[in-house]
Design a protein around this motif. Structure first.
Motif, PDB file in Angstrom:
ATOM      1  N   GLU A   1      29.325  41.010  35.521  1.00  0.00           N
ATOM      2  CA  GLU A   1      29.944  39.865  36.187  1.00  0.00           C
ATOM      3  C   GLU A   1      30.761  38.973  35.255  1.00  0.00           C
ATOM      4  OE1 GLU A   1      27.060  37.845  38.632  1.00  0.00           O
ATOM      5  OE2 GLU A   1      26.675  39.645  39.805  1.00  0.00           O
ATOM      6  N   PHE A   2      30.689  39.174  33.947  1.00  0.00           N
ATOM      7  CA  PHE A   2      31.537  38.412  33.032  1.00  0.00           C
ATOM      8  C   PHE A   2      32.981  38.914  33.047  1.00  0.00           C
ATOM      9  CE2 PHE A   2      28.447  36.462  29.683  1.00  0.00           C
ATOM     10  CZ  PHE A   2      27.922  35.636  30.654  1.00  0.00           C
ATOM     11  N   ALA A   3      33.209  40.086  33.605  1.00  0.00           N
ATOM     12  CA  ALA A   3      34.560  40.663  33.605  1.00  0.00           C
ATOM     13  C   ALA A   3      35.571  39.763  34.304  1.00  0.00           C
ATOM     14  CB  ALA A   3      34.540  42.043  34.249  1.00  0.00           C
ATOM     15  N   SER A   4      35.122  38.989  35.293  1.00  0.00           N
ATOM     16  CA  SER A   4      36.062  38.139  36.037  1.00  0.00           C
ATOM     17  C   SER A   4      36.152  36.725  35.483  1.00  0.00           C
ATOM     18  CB  SER A   4      35.672  38.105  37.519  1.00  0.00           C
ATOM     19  OG  SER A   4      34.352  37.646  37.671  1.00  0.00           O
TER      20      SER A   4
ATOM     21  N   GLY B   1      39.217  33.330  40.442  1.00  0.00           N
ATOM     22  CA  GLY B   1      39.872  32.580  41.507  1.00  0.00           C
ATOM     23  C   GLY B   1      39.448  31.124  41.404  1.00  0.00           C
ATOM     24  N   PRO B   2      39.985  30.259  42.270  1.00  0.00           N
ATOM     25  CA  PRO B   2      39.693  28.823  42.170  1.00  0.00           C
ATOM     26  C   PRO B   2      38.205  28.475  42.311  1.00  0.00           C
ATOM     27  CG  PRO B   2      41.394  29.249  43.823  1.00  0.00           C
ATOM     28  CD  PRO B   2      40.939  30.559  43.309  1.00  0.00           C
ATOM     29  N   VAL B   3      37.502  29.118  43.223  1.00  0.00           N
ATOM     30  CA  VAL B   3      36.082  28.813  43.423  1.00  0.00           C
ATOM     31  C   VAL B   3      35.270  29.253  42.205  1.00  0.00           C
ATOM     32  CG1 VAL B   3      34.033  29.312  44.836  1.00  0.00           C
ATOM     33  CG2 VAL B   3      36.233  28.870  45.934  1.00  0.00           C
ATOM     34  N   LYS B   4      35.544  30.457  41.717  1.00  0.00           N
ATOM     35  CA  LYS B   4      34.816  30.945  40.545  1.00  0.00           C
ATOM     36  C   LYS B   4      35.161  30.127  39.298  1.00  0.00           C
ATOM     37  CE  LYS B   4      33.623  35.659  41.745  1.00  0.00           C
ATOM     38  NZ  LYS B   4      33.710  37.072  41.361  1.00  0.00           N
ATOM     39  N   LYS B   5      36.392  29.687  39.188  1.00  0.00           N
ATOM     40  CA  LYS B   5      36.782  28.870  38.042  1.00  0.00           C
ATOM     41  C   LYS B   5      36.001  27.558  38.039  1.00  0.00           C
ATOM     42  CE  LYS B   5      40.834  27.403  35.530  1.00  0.00           C
ATOM     43  NZ  LYS B   5      42.273  27.577  35.417  1.00  0.00           N
ATOM     44  N   LEU B   6      35.886  26.932  39.202  1.00  0.00           N
ATOM     45  CA  LEU B   6      35.115  25.704  39.339  1.00  0.00           C
ATOM     46  C   LEU B   6      33.631  25.955  39.043  1.00  0.00           C
ATOM     47  CD1 LEU B   6      35.485  22.720  40.098  1.00  0.00           C
ATOM     48  CD2 LEU B   6      34.976  23.358  42.457  1.00  0.00           C
ATOM     49  N   PHE B   7      33.102  27.047  39.591  1.00  0.00           N
ATOM     50  CA  PHE B   7      31.707  27.428  39.347  1.00  0.00           C
ATOM     51  C   PHE B   7      31.459  27.579  37.845  1.00  0.00           C
ATOM     52  CE2 PHE B   7      28.452  30.549  38.490  1.00  0.00           C
ATOM     53  CZ  PHE B   7      27.433  30.265  39.385  1.00  0.00           C
ATOM     54  N   HIS B   8      32.331  28.314  37.177  1.00  0.00           N
ATOM     55  CA  HIS B   8      32.169  28.572  35.747  1.00  0.00           C
ATOM     56  C   HIS B   8      32.208  27.261  34.948  1.00  0.00           C
ATOM     57  CE1 HIS B   8      32.332  30.581  31.898  1.00  0.00           C
ATOM     58  NE2 HIS B   8      33.476  30.001  31.621  1.00  0.00           N
TER      59      HIS B   8
END
Length: 171
Positions: free
Chosen positions: A118-121, A126-133
């Protein structure tokens, strides 16, 4: 030794490789005499197998499919975190991992993180994952006592994301 395993799913059909890896890890640890508990948001495919080996399970339930929200009993999770000697968190892009990592930090219980690909992305989320990260994931990574890779290639990626030396990341 008391080991707590966290995964998004224990469903044999929908949980994929992480569910199967968690199953094998729980069974192997139990066979070696460890007290083991598995917590997931869904699935009970191996309940009788776990019961026969003394592996406790807690399925939290969830709301939503794309980005599921775990229906956690926080007292139940807190007790599991406090009684663990080590926690193995499988997966990165989910709230159960984040909540468990946060409670482990408060309880001072060490945890290892296996992102399971899951670190590959992280590089192009995307915007939601960027905020999550940015808001949640970075602290989970920062507070981890260690990391476990599934492949040699993932080992290199984990090293890039975390700053850990590749030699310190077992496959």
């Amino acid at each position: 030794m008391n080991v707590l395993l966290i995964n998004i799913s224990l469903d044999a059909q929908r949980g994929g490789g992480t569910a199967e890896r968690t199953r094998h890890l729980a069974n192997t640890l139990a066979d070696k005499g460890c007290r083991c508990e598995v917590i997931a948001m869904s699935g009970d495919s191996w309940q009788s197998e776990f019961n026969n080996r003394g592996v406790k399970t807690y399925i939290t339930g969830k709301v939503g499919q794309h980005f599921p929200i775990p229906l956690v009993n926080f007292m139940r999770l807190w007790k599991a975190v406090k009684s663990a000697d080590i926690i193995h968190i499988m997966g990165y892009w989910n709230l159960l991992s984040i909540i468990t990592g946060f409670l482990a930090w408060i309880a001072r219980t060490p945890y290892v993180l296996c992102p399971a690909g899951e670190f590959a992305s992280i590089g192009k989320p995307g915007p939601v994952k960027k905020l999550f990260h940015l808001l949640l994931g970075k602290s989970l990574i920062k507070r981890a006592s260690g990391f476990i890779a599934i492949t040699q290639l993932e080992r290199v990626l984990i090293a890039e994301v975390t700053g850990f030396l590749p030699d310190g990341i077992p496959v």
